[in-house]
Design an enzyme around this catalytic site. Structure first.
Site, mmCIF file in Angstrom:
data_model
loop_
_atom_site.group_PDB
_atom_site.id
_atom_site.type_symbol
_atom_site.label_atom_id
_atom_site.label_comp_id
_atom_site.label_asym_id
_atom_site.label_seq_id
_atom_site.Cartn_x
_atom_site.Cartn_y
_atom_site.Cartn_z
ATOM 1 N N TYR A 62 0.855 -1.190 0.000
ATOM 2 C CA TYR A 62 0.000 0.000 0.000
ATOM 3 C C TYR A 62 0.891 1.240 0.000
ATOM 4 O O TYR A 62 1.441 1.635 1.028
ATOM 5 C CB TYR A 62 -0.931 0.017 1.209
ATOM 6 C CG TYR A 62 -1.870 -1.167 1.315
ATOM 7 C CD1 TYR A 62 -2.189 -1.956 0.211
ATOM 8 C CD2 TYR A 62 -2.445 -1.516 2.540
ATOM 9 C CE1 TYR A 62 -3.040 -3.045 0.324
ATOM 10 C CE2 TYR A 62 -3.311 -2.603 2.658
ATOM 11 C CZ TYR A 62 -3.590 -3.365 1.546
ATOM 12 O OH TYR A 62 -4.432 -4.446 1.663
ATOM 13 N N HIS A 129 0.383 -11.996 1.201
ATOM 14 C CA HIS A 129 -0.660 -11.211 0.525
ATOM 15 C C HIS A 129 -1.174 -11.916 -0.742
ATOM 16 O O HIS A 129 -2.376 -11.949 -1.006
ATOM 17 C CB HIS A 129 -0.084 -9.841 0.168
ATOM 18 C CG HIS A 129 -1.105 -8.767 -0.018
ATOM 19 N ND1 HIS A 129 -0.806 -7.436 0.045
ATOM 20 C CD2 HIS A 129 -2.429 -8.821 -0.275
ATOM 21 C CE1 HIS A 129 -1.899 -6.710 -0.153
ATOM 22 N NE2 HIS A 129 -2.894 -7.533 -0.355
ATOM 23 N N SER A 208 -13.094 -5.745 2.149
ATOM 24 C CA SER A 208 -14.115 -5.137 1.278
ATOM 25 C C SER A 208 -15.526 -5.626 1.609
ATOM 26 O O SER A 208 -16.290 -5.995 0.712
ATOM 27 C CB SER A 208 -13.803 -5.404 -0.202
ATOM 28 O OG SER A 208 -12.579 -4.824 -0.561
ATOM 29 N N LEU A 210 -17.993 -3.990 2.381
ATOM 30 C CA LEU A 210 -18.985 -3.039 1.849
ATOM 31 C C LEU A 210 -18.898 -2.946 0.328
ATOM 32 O O LEU A 210 -19.345 -1.967 -0.274
ATOM 33 C CB LEU A 210 -18.783 -1.652 2.477
ATOM 34 C CG LEU A 210 -18.934 -1.627 3.999
ATOM 35 C CD1 LEU A 210 -18.620 -0.252 4.556
ATOM 36 C CD2 LEU A 210 -20.341 -2.055 4.406
ATOM 37 N N GLY A 211 -18.322 -3.975 -0.298
ATOM 38 C CA GLY A 211 -18.257 -3.975 -1.758
ATOM 39 C C GLY A 211 -17.475 -2.791 -2.305
ATOM 40 O O GLY A 211 -17.864 -2.185 -3.301
ATOM 41 N N ARG A 212 -16.361 -2.476 -1.638
ATOM 42 C CA ARG A 212 -15.492 -1.352 -2.039
ATOM 43 C C ARG A 212 -16.255 -0.034 -2.103
ATOM 44 O O ARG A 212 -16.025 0.804 -2.972
ATOM 45 C CB ARG A 212 -14.806 -1.650 -3.376
ATOM 46 C CG ARG A 212 -13.958 -2.908 -3.322
ATOM 47 C CD ARG A 212 -13.104 -3.097 -4.545
ATOM 48 N NE ARG A 212 -12.366 -4.350 -4.453
ATOM 49 C CZ ARG A 212 -11.205 -4.505 -3.829
ATOM 50 N NH1 ARG A 212 -10.648 -3.489 -3.231
ATOM 51 N NH2 ARG A 212 -10.606 -5.688 -3.804
ATOM 52 N N GLY A 213 -17.182 0.129 -1.182
ATOM 53 C CA GLY A 213 -17.952 1.368 -1.097
ATOM 54 C C GLY A 213 -19.294 1.311 -1.802
ATOM 55 O O GLY A 213 -20.133 2.206 -1.637
ATOM 56 N N SER A 216 -22.133 1.488 0.467
ATOM 57 C CA SER A 216 -22.187 2.754 1.201
ATOM 58 C C SER A 216 -22.849 3.843 0.370
ATOM 59 O O SER A 216 -23.648 4.628 0.874
ATOM 60 C CB SER A 216 -20.772 3.198 1.584
ATOM 61 O OG SER A 216 -20.133 2.217 2.344
ATOM 62 N N GLY A 218 -23.800 3.312 -3.257
ATOM 63 C CA GLY A 218 -24.553 2.875 -4.420
ATOM 64 C C GLY A 218 -23.815 3.196 -5.707
ATOM 65 O O GLY A 218 -22.668 3.654 -5.699
#
Length: 347
Positions: A62, A129, A208, A210-213, A216, A218
């Site tokens: 990262y 990883h 992930s 939250l489905g990569r946002g 959160s 939509g």
């Protein structure tokens, strides 16, 4: 702890205990647009720890390296002993290109580098990883085992590893946790990997969740992604796939409205309801989103609500792969047999 919502769970069967929800730190420094202001991110990490979220997740890739440095700064002044620190290795950047490496010399060098950047003398949970398919998994884990014996690593984890690779690794040294993508729109690990982990007493860390946002914000989230945000290139966020996946968000949103919570809280609560061996690690860069995420721990879903959610989010209801073809996953993680390895082999 300041917030009683966040409890503790046992992760795996080797003795590691972590907060029931962790904090993914990647987006603070990399992949989701430009790095965020360092003082704000350190304040957010401190707020998380003070709220009872003590499992911090980072990786040497990262940045590369900048997220570990950030987390290391946040752990100064008495915070180190309050957290379970997880980092990862195995994706090396050489001349701007990524290469997956799991040979013993690299394992050791990567660990030393992470210890230095984080400013710590041991790593609580050290993940491979991505699996180097040129090196028998037994060889990679064998070197990690030495790092455990030397006190530089407490517990070993794997990320994006197949069930057979997990079994082979676990036979060399107990694996404490497997990190995998698990959410209402990423359920493929349920078929083989999750049951294998449970059979072997290995904890599950869901990234992930939250489905990569997506759960959160939509589908409108895609319009707000800046340059350098790699989600713009992910198949699920493209054209017809996104149009199709919008329906899933709309149905989750409808259930959330009925439940009196946000769609992201509902999606996160669903992951928490998968079992007390599962720790989701939603990432965020905003204190208000963090506060919202930990409230998901107090949402109780009835069996009927679980059935309803799972019927609209079945494994084949989402269009598009999790990653573009250039990024390897557990599907490409099987390694050669140990008998094929020659210790002099250099990569």
């Amino acid at each position: 702890m300041a917030n009683s919502v966040v409890g503790r769970i046992k992760l795996g069967s080797q003795g590691l205990q972590v907060s029931a929800q962790g904090l993914g730190c990647m987006g603070m420094s990399a992949f989701y647009g430009p790095p965020k202001p360092e003082p704000d991110m350190i304040a957010l990490i401190h707020h998380a720890i003070n709220s009872g979220v003590t499992l911090l997740d980072t990786s040497d890739v990262y940045g590369p390296h900048t997220n570990e440095i950030l987390v290391g700064k946040a752990l100064k002044d008495g915070f180190r002993n309050k957290v379970e620190l997880a980092t990862k290795f195995g994706i090396a950047f050489i001349d701007g290109k990524s290469e997956i490496r799991g040979d013993p010399a690299y394992v050791r060098a990567a660990c030393e580098g992470s210890l230095k950047r984080l400013g710590v003398d041991y790593i609580d949970l050290y993940y491979l990883h991505r699996v180097d398919t040129r090196v028998p998994i037994e060889v990679t884990i064998g070197e990690l085992k030495k790092l455990v014996e030397e006190g530089k690593v407490k517990y070993i984890g794997l990320s994006e590893a197949s069930a057979s690779t997990i079994r082979r690794a676990h036979a060399v040294h107990p694996i404490t946790a497997v990190q995998l993508e698990w959410s209402l729109w990423s359920r493929d690990a349920e078929a083989d990997i999750v049951p294998t982990c449970r059979e072997l007493g290995i904890g599950i860390v869901a990234y992930s969740p939250l489905g990569r946002g997506f759960f959160s914000y939509g589908p409108k989230m895609v319009e707000t992604l800046g340059e350098g945000d790699f989600r713009k290139h992910m198949p699920r966020f493209q054209g017809e796939n996104l149009e199709h996946n919008k329906r899933l968000y709309d149905r989750v949103n409808a259930i959330a409205t009925k439940k009196g919570c946000t769609p992201s809280q509902l999606a996160l609560a669903w992951v928490h309801h998968q079992g007390n061996d599962v720790c989701p690690i939603p990432g965020t860069t905003k204190v208000e989103n963090f506060n919202q995420n930990i409230q998901a721990l107090s949402i109780k879903l009835t069996p009927e609500e679980m059935v309803e959610l799972e019927s609209i989010a079945s494994a084949d209801s989402v269009k598009g792969d999790r990653y573009s073809a250039a990024i390897t996953t557990y599907r490409e993680s099987d390694t050669p047999p140990l008998s094929s390895w020659k210790p002099t082999t250099s990569i």
